[in-house]
Design a protein around this motif. Structure first.
Motif, PDB file in Angstrom:
ATOM      1  N   GLN A  11      72.800  76.633  83.300  1.00 39.41           N
ATOM      2  CA  GLN A  11      71.483  75.655  82.961  1.00 39.41           C
ATOM      3  C   GLN A  11      71.993  74.506  81.936  1.00 39.41           C
ATOM      4  OE1 GLN A  11      67.973  75.249  83.285  1.00 39.41           O
ATOM      5  NE2 GLN A  11      67.836  76.188  84.526  1.00 39.41           N
ATOM      6  N   ILE A  12      71.972  73.474  82.279  1.00 40.59           N
ATOM      7  CA  ILE A  12      72.513  72.056  81.584  1.00 40.59           C
ATOM      8  C   ILE A  12      70.908  70.957  80.568  1.00 40.59           C
ATOM      9  CG2 ILE A  12      73.635  69.841  81.479  1.00 40.59           C
ATOM     10  CD1 ILE A  12      74.391  70.534  84.397  1.00 40.59           C
ATOM     11  N   SER A  13      71.221  71.274  78.971  1.00 33.18           N
ATOM     12  CA  SER A  13      70.853  70.947  77.996  1.00 33.18           C
ATOM     13  C   SER A  13      71.496  69.674  77.677  1.00 33.18           C
ATOM     14  CB  SER A  13      70.339  71.317  77.489  1.00 33.18           C
ATOM     15  OG  SER A  13      71.439  71.441  76.386  1.00 33.18           O
ATOM     16  N   THR A  31      69.298  69.614  85.791  1.00 33.69           N
ATOM     17  CA  THR A  31      69.380  70.565  84.788  1.00 33.69           C
ATOM     18  C   THR A  31      70.092  71.742  85.302  1.00 33.69           C
ATOM     19  OG1 THR A  31      67.300  71.671  85.109  1.00 33.69           O
ATOM     20  CG2 THR A  31      67.291  69.904  83.188  1.00 33.69           C
ATOM     21  N   THR A  32      69.913  72.096  86.631  1.00 30.67           N
ATOM     22  CA  THR A  32      70.255  72.905  87.414  1.00 30.67           C
ATOM     23  C   THR A  32      70.907  72.849  88.503  1.00 30.67           C
ATOM     24  OG1 THR A  32      68.498  73.410  88.931  1.00 30.67           O
ATOM     25  CG2 THR A  32      68.650  74.399  86.709  1.00 30.67           C
ATOM     26  N   PRO A  33      72.984  72.275  88.343  1.00 24.12           N
ATOM     27  CA  PRO A  33      73.659  71.734  89.062  1.00 24.12           C
ATOM     28  C   PRO A  33      74.021  72.858  90.058  1.00 24.12           C
ATOM     29  CG  PRO A  33      74.760  72.832  87.070  1.00 24.12           C
ATOM     30  CD  PRO A  33      73.578  72.554  87.140  1.00 24.12           C
ATOM     31  N   SER A  34      74.174  72.142  91.820  1.00 24.42           N
ATOM     32  CA  SER A  34      74.645  73.453  92.549  1.00 24.42           C
ATOM     33  C   SER A  34      75.557  73.490  92.697  1.00 24.42           C
ATOM     34  CB  SER A  34      74.814  72.195  93.826  1.00 24.42           C
ATOM     35  OG  SER A  34      75.886  71.740  93.676  1.00 24.42           O
ATOM     36  N   THR A  82      79.972  72.859  89.755  1.00 26.60           N
ATOM     37  CA  THR A  82      80.121  73.445  88.598  1.00 26.60           C
ATOM     38  C   THR A  82      81.191  73.612  87.510  1.00 26.60           C
ATOM     39  OG1 THR A  82      78.806  75.996  88.892  1.00 26.60           O
ATOM     40  CG2 THR A  82      80.415  76.036  87.185  1.00 26.60           C
ATOM     41  N   ASP A  83      82.466  73.246  88.374  1.00 29.89           N
ATOM     42  CA  ASP A  83      83.782  73.187  87.627  1.00 29.89           C
ATOM     43  C   ASP A  83      83.262  71.637  86.666  1.00 29.89           C
ATOM     44  OD1 ASP A  83      84.799  75.598  88.297  1.00 29.89           O
ATOM     45  OD2 ASP A  83      85.581  74.927  89.800  1.00 29.89           O
ATOM     46  N   ASN A  84      82.593  71.015  87.676  1.00 34.49           N
ATOM     47  CA  ASN A  84      82.540  69.090  87.238  1.00 34.49           C
ATOM     48  C   ASN A  84      81.900  68.892  86.231  1.00 34.49           C
ATOM     49  OD1 ASN A  84      84.055  68.103  89.258  1.00 34.49           O
ATOM     50  ND2 ASN A  84      82.715  67.474  90.377  1.00 34.49           N
ATOM     51  N   VAL A  85      81.115  70.014  85.646  1.00 36.58           N
ATOM     52  CA  VAL A  85      79.656  69.991  84.552  1.00 36.58           C
ATOM     53  C   VAL A  85      80.758  70.615  83.721  1.00 36.58           C
ATOM     54  CG1 VAL A  85      77.801  71.252  83.778  1.00 36.58           C
ATOM     55  CG2 VAL A  85      77.225  69.886  86.039  1.00 36.58           C
ATOM     56  N   THR A 131      73.807  76.951  79.337  1.00 32.93           N
ATOM     57  CA  THR A 131      73.655  78.047  79.646  1.00 32.93           C
ATOM     58  C   THR A 131      74.122  78.859  81.072  1.00 32.93           C
ATOM     59  OG1 THR A 131      71.192  77.260  77.713  1.00 32.93           O
ATOM     60  CG2 THR A 131      71.867  80.000  79.094  1.00 32.93           C
ATOM     61  N   GLU A 132      74.777  80.173  80.592  1.00 36.60           N
ATOM     62  CA  GLU A 132      74.743  80.665  82.241  1.00 36.60           C
ATOM     63  C   GLU A 132      73.428  81.629  82.065  1.00 36.60           C
ATOM     64  OE1 GLU A 132      77.601  79.877  83.582  1.00 36.60           O
ATOM     65  OE2 GLU A 132      78.590  78.128  82.172  1.00 36.60           O
TER      66      GLU A 132
END
Length: 64
Positions: free
Chosen positions: A2-4, A38-41, A45-48, A63-64
Protein backbone atom coordinates in the motif's frame (compact mmCIF):
# COMPACT_ATOMS: atom_id res chain seq x y z
CA UNK A 1 1.91 -3.17 -0.86
CA UNK A 2 0.00 0.00 0.00
CA UNK A 3 1.26 3.48 -0.83
CA UNK A 4 0.45 6.71 0.95
CA UNK A 5 1.57 10.16 -0.10
CA UNK A 6 1.74 13.20 2.16
CA UNK A 7 1.03 16.02 -0.28
CA UNK A 8 1.77 18.61 2.41
CA UNK A 9 5.39 17.39 2.51
CA UNK A 10 5.77 17.09 -1.27
CA UNK A 11 8.22 19.60 -2.81
CA UNK A 12 7.17 18.92 -6.43
CA UNK A 13 10.56 17.58 -7.55
CA UNK A 14 8.97 14.98 -9.83
CA UNK A 15 11.38 12.21 -8.84
CA UNK A 16 8.52 9.83 -8.07
CA UNK A 17 6.91 10.45 -11.46
CA UNK A 18 10.17 9.71 -13.26
CA UNK A 19 10.71 6.55 -11.20
CA UNK A 20 7.16 5.17 -11.36
CA UNK A 21 4.98 7.03 -13.89
CA UNK A 22 2.35 4.30 -13.73
CA UNK A 23 1.75 5.08 -10.03
CA UNK A 24 2.53 8.81 -9.62
CA UNK A 25 1.64 11.97 -11.50
CA UNK A 26 1.84 15.69 -10.74
CA UNK A 27 -0.86 18.33 -10.50
CA UNK A 28 -0.73 20.82 -13.38
CA UNK A 29 -1.12 23.91 -11.22
CA UNK A 30 1.70 23.36 -8.74
CA UNK A 31 3.53 20.12 -9.51
CA UNK A 32 2.56 18.41 -6.26
CA UNK A 33 2.56 14.63 -6.63
CA UNK A 34 -0.65 12.64 -6.80
CA UNK A 35 -1.22 8.91 -6.57
CA UNK A 36 -2.78 7.17 -9.55
CA UNK A 37 -3.25 4.05 -7.41
CA UNK A 38 -2.66 3.14 -3.77
CA UNK A 39 -2.01 -0.53 -4.60
CA UNK A 40 0.51 -0.94 -7.41
CA UNK A 41 0.74 -4.06 -9.51
CA UNK A 42 3.51 -6.54 -8.68
CA UNK A 43 5.33 -5.40 -11.84
CA UNK A 44 5.54 -1.85 -10.45
CA UNK A 45 6.82 -2.75 -6.98
CA UNK A 46 10.51 -2.13 -7.68
CA UNK A 47 9.77 1.23 -9.32
CA UNK A 48 7.65 2.30 -6.35
CA UNK A 49 10.41 1.36 -3.92
CA UNK A 50 12.84 3.40 -6.00
CA UNK A 51 10.43 6.37 -6.04
CA UNK A 52 10.20 6.18 -2.25
CA UNK A 53 13.97 6.12 -1.92
CA UNK A 54 14.56 9.14 -4.18
CA UNK A 55 11.80 11.37 -2.77
CA UNK A 56 13.69 14.37 -1.33
CA UNK A 57 10.82 15.25 1.02
CA UNK A 58 10.23 11.70 2.30
CA UNK A 59 6.58 12.19 1.40
CA UNK A 60 5.95 8.60 0.25
CA UNK A 61 5.25 5.81 2.73
CA UNK A 62 4.97 2.11 1.93
CA UNK A 63 3.16 -0.56 3.87
CA UNK A 64 4.01 -4.12 2.90
Amino acid sequence: MQISLDQDRCVASGQCVMAAPEVFDQREEDGIAILLTTTPSPDDTDNVRHATAVCPALAIQLTE
